[in-house]
Scaffold this motif. Sequence first.
Motif, mmCIF file in Angstrom:
data_model
loop_
_atom_site.group_PDB
_atom_site.id
_atom_site.type_symbol
_atom_site.label_atom_id
_atom_site.label_comp_id
_atom_site.label_asym_id
_atom_site.label_seq_id
_atom_site.Cartn_x
_atom_site.Cartn_y
_atom_site.Cartn_z
ATOM 1 N N SER A 158 0.809 -1.216 0.000
ATOM 2 C CA SER A 158 0.000 0.000 0.000
ATOM 3 C C SER A 158 0.848 1.275 0.000
ATOM 4 N N SER A 159 1.880 1.318 0.828
ATOM 5 C CA SER A 159 2.716 2.513 0.910
ATOM 6 C C SER A 159 3.458 2.758 -0.397
ATOM 7 N N LEU A 160 4.018 1.700 -0.965
ATOM 8 C CA LEU A 160 4.752 1.821 -2.224
ATOM 9 C C LEU A 160 3.831 2.272 -3.352
ATOM 10 N N LEU A 161 2.639 1.701 -3.418
ATOM 11 C CA LEU A 161 1.694 2.048 -4.471
ATOM 12 C C LEU A 161 1.212 3.481 -4.327
ATOM 13 N N GLN A 162 1.061 3.929 -3.095
ATOM 14 C CA GLN A 162 0.624 5.300 -2.862
ATOM 15 C C GLN A 162 1.667 6.287 -3.357
ATOM 16 N N GLN A 163 2.926 6.007 -3.083
ATOM 17 C CA GLN A 163 3.997 6.886 -3.532
ATOM 18 C C GLN A 163 4.135 6.875 -5.050
ATOM 19 N N ALA A 164 3.792 5.754 -5.670
ATOM 20 C CA ALA A 164 3.881 5.632 -7.126
ATOM 21 C C ALA A 164 2.638 6.160 -7.830
ATOM 22 N N SER A 165 1.701 6.764 -7.069
ATOM 23 C CA SER A 165 0.457 7.290 -7.629
ATOM 24 C C SER A 165 -0.335 6.198 -8.332
ATOM 25 N N LEU A 166 -0.450 5.057 -7.661
ATOM 26 C CA LEU A 166 -1.277 3.955 -8.160
ATOM 27 C C LEU A 166 -2.292 3.589 -7.085
ATOM 28 N N PRO A 167 -3.320 4.404 -6.911
ATOM 29 C CA PRO A 167 -4.308 4.141 -5.866
ATOM 30 C C PRO A 167 -5.137 2.907 -6.168
ATOM 31 N N GLY A 168 -5.803 2.404 -5.128
ATOM 32 C CA GLY A 168 -6.560 1.168 -5.236
ATOM 33 C C GLY A 168 -7.571 1.123 -6.355
ATOM 34 N N PRO A 169 -8.414 2.158 -6.558
ATOM 35 C CA PRO A 169 -9.399 2.092 -7.631
ATOM 36 C C PRO A 169 -8.799 1.855 -9.014
ATOM 37 N N VAL A 170 -7.650 2.453 -9.304
ATOM 38 C CA VAL A 170 -7.007 2.261 -10.604
ATOM 39 C C VAL A 170 -6.602 0.801 -10.787
ATOM 40 N N LEU A 171 -5.955 0.237 -9.765
ATOM 41 C CA LEU A 171 -5.475 -1.137 -9.860
ATOM 42 C C LEU A 171 -6.630 -2.130 -9.851
ATOM 43 N N ALA A 172 -7.658 -1.856 -9.050
ATOM 44 C CA ALA A 172 -8.821 -2.752 -9.016
ATOM 45 C C ALA A 172 -9.537 -2.752 -10.362
ATOM 46 N N LEU A 173 -9.659 -1.594 -10.981
ATOM 47 C CA LEU A 173 -10.285 -1.508 -12.299
ATOM 48 C C LEU A 173 -9.475 -2.287 -13.330
ATOM 49 N N ALA A 174 -8.148 -2.103 -13.306
ATOM 50 C CA ALA A 174 -7.285 -2.836 -14.235
ATOM 51 C C ALA A 174 -7.348 -4.337 -13.978
ATOM 52 N N PHE A 175 -7.431 -4.727 -12.720
ATOM 53 C CA PHE A 175 -7.519 -6.150 -12.376
ATOM 54 C C PHE A 175 -8.819 -6.750 -12.915
ATOM 55 N N GLY A 176 -9.921 -5.997 -12.812
ATOM 56 C CA GLY A 176 -11.188 -6.470 -13.347
ATOM 57 C C GLY A 176 -11.126 -6.694 -14.844
ATOM 58 N N VAL A 177 -10.472 -5.774 -15.543
ATOM 59 C CA VAL A 177 -10.295 -5.948 -16.991
ATOM 60 C C VAL A 177 -9.444 -7.180 -17.280
ATOM 61 N N LEU A 178 -8.378 -7.378 -16.491
ATOM 62 C CA LEU A 178 -7.455 -8.489 -16.713
ATOM 63 C C LEU A 178 -8.127 -9.842 -16.556
ATOM 64 N N ILE A 179 -8.949 -10.012 -15.533
ATOM 65 C CA ILE A 179 -9.576 -11.318 -15.290
ATOM 66 C C ILE A 179 -10.893 -11.471 -16.042
ATOM 67 N N GLY A 180 -11.313 -10.408 -16.723
ATOM 68 C CA GLY A 180 -12.596 -10.416 -17.400
ATOM 69 C C GLY A 180 -12.584 -11.118 -18.742
ATOM 70 N N PRO A 181 -13.725 -11.108 -19.437
ATOM 71 C CA PRO A 181 -13.881 -11.872 -20.681
ATOM 72 C C PRO A 181 -13.044 -11.360 -21.846
ATOM 73 N N HIS A 182 -12.554 -10.134 -21.773
ATOM 74 C CA HIS A 182 -11.774 -9.588 -22.880
ATOM 75 C C HIS A 182 -10.266 -9.782 -22.700
ATOM 76 N N ALA A 183 -9.873 -10.426 -21.599
ATOM 77 C CA ALA A 183 -8.441 -10.689 -21.369
ATOM 78 C C ALA A 183 -8.248 -12.166 -21.020
ATOM 79 N N LEU A 184 -8.069 -12.487 -19.731
ATOM 80 C CA LEU A 184 -7.818 -13.877 -19.334
ATOM 81 C C LEU A 184 -9.082 -14.722 -19.327
ATOM 82 N N GLY A 185 -10.237 -14.109 -19.232
ATOM 83 C CA GLY A 185 -11.491 -14.850 -19.256
ATOM 84 C C GLY A 185 -11.735 -15.711 -18.033
ATOM 85 N N LEU A 186 -11.187 -15.324 -16.894
ATOM 86 C CA LEU A 186 -11.372 -16.115 -15.676
ATOM 87 C C LEU A 186 -12.757 -15.928 -15.069
ATOM 88 N N LEU A 187 -13.351 -14.769 -15.301
ATOM 89 C CA LEU A 187 -14.625 -14.469 -14.653
ATOM 90 C C LEU A 187 -15.447 -13.558 -15.548
#
Length: 415
Positions: free
Chosen positions: A21-50
């Motif tokens: 969390s601390s490292l990501l905060q300093q890198a300007s990568l807050p949770g909503p950005v990463l969670a949104l990207a994670f949803g795209v990654l596991i979704g039907p248009h990428a890995l198709g896991l869910l």
Amino acid sequence: MEINLVLALFAGLILGLSAFSSLLQQASLPGPVLALAFGVLIGPHALGLLRVEDFGVPTGTLLEQAARITLGVGLAGVAMRLPHGYWRANARWIVVIIGVGMALMLVVATGVLWGLLGVPFLLALLLGAIITPTDPVVTTPVVTGSLAEQRIPERVRHNLSAESGINDGLGYLFVMLPVLLLTKPGEAWQELLTKVLLWEVLGAGLFGAVVGYLLGKLFVVVRSRGFMEESSYLGFLVPFGLFVLGAGKLLGTDAVLAVFVAAAVFGQVIPQWEEEQEDKVDDVVNRFFLLPIFVLIGLVLPWSAWAQLGWGPPVVLLAAVLVRRLVTLWALRPLLKGVHDRPETFFLSWFGPIGVSALFYATLAERHTGHHEVFVYTTMAITASVLVHGLSTAPVSAWLARQEPQRKQYEETAA
């Protein structure tokens, strides 16, 4: 649906974000950005896991209810972290930014969308109303945490939190105007003034104030008599928000507004909490309760519909999100000179992100009107806002911190 897969994916993301969390905060990568990207990654248009269809609930219903519950928990946290005496001490900011600012942001956003997006006026008005409120969930990572405390003045953090909480609930009134004009044009104004304003909005405010006061007094009594062992209000925070959300909806009111009002009153009635304790509660709530909705958003992004629209709409929608805030704050600056200096005004005019509240109102509007393009345009605006505002959090807050000498000079002049 394989529930174990959902648990592993969602909990795994939260574990990863917590560990770094601390490292990501300093890198300007807050949770909503990463969670949104994670949803795209596991979704039907990428890995198709869910897929969102795997949940066995209609997509619109799932998103609307998930967004509503997220807002219930998030708004309770936002309101409770405001210090005692905040509302009286900051009445000018609240009156100006809510009483005038929301209407001005709606006008600016609607004008940009109607003039550049090429949609009918009522659809532009509906989209403008949806993106008008500043989202409290996306705003939370901006104003909480050690980095925010170091770089952003307390009054800026509190004012942004309070504004995002109030205008999020009042956004219902703005959204229902075009919804009624589209669905009941002959009865729209009458229903807006009687049912929506008098009962759903004002009724929600009254209900929230009464419930917040009564629960606050109950909390004080049980704490003072030793009936409750918890040293943190986390045990109250989540059920408090969900209780008011459910009860307010059962009464037919704007339950989102009721939650914020109730939590705001509750927070002023109970003893002031230590800042360190508040941060721990915010940290837990933000990661565990608020991030999963962005994974869901990532799963449902309508890529094919976006592709058909081309490059123009994303630019217009982002412009509407940014310009509606920049124009409003600087236009109102003469009324707010004694509240914030120029660097703080720029910071506040830049950080007006949209997210969960926009998703909630978009799904609600689509359910009432049947216009699927509302969902398509809104998800595009949410994605653009989450990326632009999320990735700019660290550099813009660092810039604000460098303006400290100018801020001290401003305060001395104002005094």
